[in-house]
Structures are given as C-alpha cells and as structure tokens.
Design a protein around this motif. Structure first.
Motif, short mmCIF file in Angstrom:
data_model
loop_
_atom_site.label_atom_id
_atom_site.label_comp_id
_atom_site.label_asym_id
_atom_site.label_seq_id
_atom_site.Cartn_x
_atom_site.Cartn_y
_atom_site.Cartn_z
N ASP A 104 0.83 -1.20 0.00
CA ASP A 104 0.00 0.00 0.00
C ASP A 104 0.87 1.24 0.00
O ASP A 104 2.06 1.18 0.30
N ARG A 144 0.85 1.70 7.14
CA ARG A 144 -0.05 0.92 7.99
C ARG A 144 0.59 -0.42 8.28
O ARG A 144 1.46 -0.89 7.55
N ALA A 145 0.14 -1.02 9.37
CA ALA A 145 0.71 -2.30 9.78
C ALA A 145 0.47 -3.41 8.76
O ALA A 145 1.30 -4.30 8.60
N ASP A 146 -0.65 -3.36 8.07
CA ASP A 146 -0.94 -4.42 7.10
C ASP A 146 -0.43 -4.09 5.70
O ASP A 146 -0.77 -4.78 4.74
N ALA A 147 0.40 -3.08 5.58
CA ALA A 147 0.93 -2.68 4.28
C ALA A 147 2.26 -3.35 3.95
O ALA A 147 2.82 -3.12 2.88
N ARG A 170 4.45 -7.16 4.06
CA ARG A 170 4.45 -8.60 4.27
C ARG A 170 5.85 -9.13 4.04
O ARG A 170 6.52 -8.76 3.08
N GLN A 181 7.28 -12.38 11.53
CA GLN A 181 6.56 -11.35 12.30
C GLN A 181 7.54 -10.34 12.89
O GLN A 181 7.30 -9.14 12.87
N GLU A 194 8.74 -8.01 10.17
CA GLU A 194 7.70 -7.02 9.88
C GLU A 194 7.66 -5.93 10.95
O GLU A 194 7.55 -4.74 10.63
N ASP A 195 7.77 -6.34 12.21
CA ASP A 195 7.76 -5.37 13.31
C ASP A 195 8.95 -4.42 13.24
O ASP A 195 8.80 -3.21 13.47
N LEU A 200 8.30 -1.94 10.38
CA LEU A 200 7.28 -0.95 10.76
C LEU A 200 7.81 0.06 11.77
O LEU A 200 7.55 1.27 11.65
#
Length: 147
Positions: A94, A98-101, A103, A127, A130-131, A134
């Motif tokens: 995205d 955002r956190a879901d942007a 993978r 995970q 990803e963290d 972010l």
C-alpha cells in the motif's frame, strides 16, 4: 475596455485573499504535508520502502522493484551459523504507512551432508522482521516531521 477592467477586478478579488495564505500558517501545513504517509515518488510508501532496505541491508539484494514494492534478497549465511541460510522477500502492499501494508516471506535451508535442504521458518521470525520494518518506518516518518 470595461470588460478588461472587470476581468482585472475579478482577478484581484480572487488573488488578494489567496495571497494571505502564504503566511506562517502555510509553513506549518507544508511541513505536515511533507511527512504525510503517502509522500512518495515511487509506487509504494516511501517510509516502508526505506525501512525495508535499511532492515535488510546486511543481506545481499537479488531484486528490488520500488514501483511494485518488492525486495528479494539472495541467500544469506550467518557467519555464526554456517550450516543455515535464509532468503527473504518483502512486499509493500500500500501507499499508506499501515501495519498491514508490509508482508515478509522467508525461506530457510539447512546444510545436511553438503546438501541444502528446506527447513521450516517460524512465524515469529517473519513477524519480527515485519515489526522491525514498521518500527523503522515510523521512526523515519517522525524524523521527517520533526526535521
């Protein structure tokens, strides 16, 4: 003559109030806009892109596509664990921060008798990556707002 005078008056009537927009308040808006979540000249969120590259900087990069938002690393062997190697793919999904942007997908192989054999990657590993991405992206965004 009257028509050109009327046009000049209309232009002045519109331009005069707009000239007042260039004051101190305009700089605050411009500064905030600079750090907006969609500030980018690439196809994906610039903060997530930069954070992903920073996070994976220790691994050799195989492919990067800033318009599609994909980063693929080559196999990386940790010098402390030479019998194991990892390959990571980061996809930015995205333009928003955002956190879901973001993978992360990872492949892991272990060396058994000179042969590289696929091994499972724990969900906690991807995970954690990803963290980290972010967190770094949020830090970059905060720095651009403050600076």
């Amino acid at each position: 003559m009257i028509r050109s005078l009327r046009t000049a008056l209309m232009v002045a009537a519109i331009a005069l109030p707009l000239a007042a927009c260039g004051g101190r308040g305009g700089n605050a808006v411009a500064k905030t806009d600079l750090a907006a979540s969609k500030v980018t000249t690439i196809g994906v969120n610039a903060y997530l892109w930069r954070a992903s590259l920073d996070t994976l900087s220790f691994m050799p990069l195989l492919q990067t596509d800033s318009n599609g938002g994909v980063i693929v690393t080559d196999w990386y062997v940790n010098p402390q664990v030479p019998s194991e190697r990892m390959k990571v793919t980061v996809s930015i999904l995205d333009q928003d921060l955002r956190a879901d942007a973001v993978r992360v997908a990872a492949l892991r192989e272990v060396n058994r008798g000179g042969q590289w054999v696929s091994a499972p990657v724990t969900a906690a590993t991807t995970q954690k990556l990803e963290d980290v991405i972010l967190t770094r992206a949020r830090d970059l965004r905060r720095a651009s707002i403050a600076g």
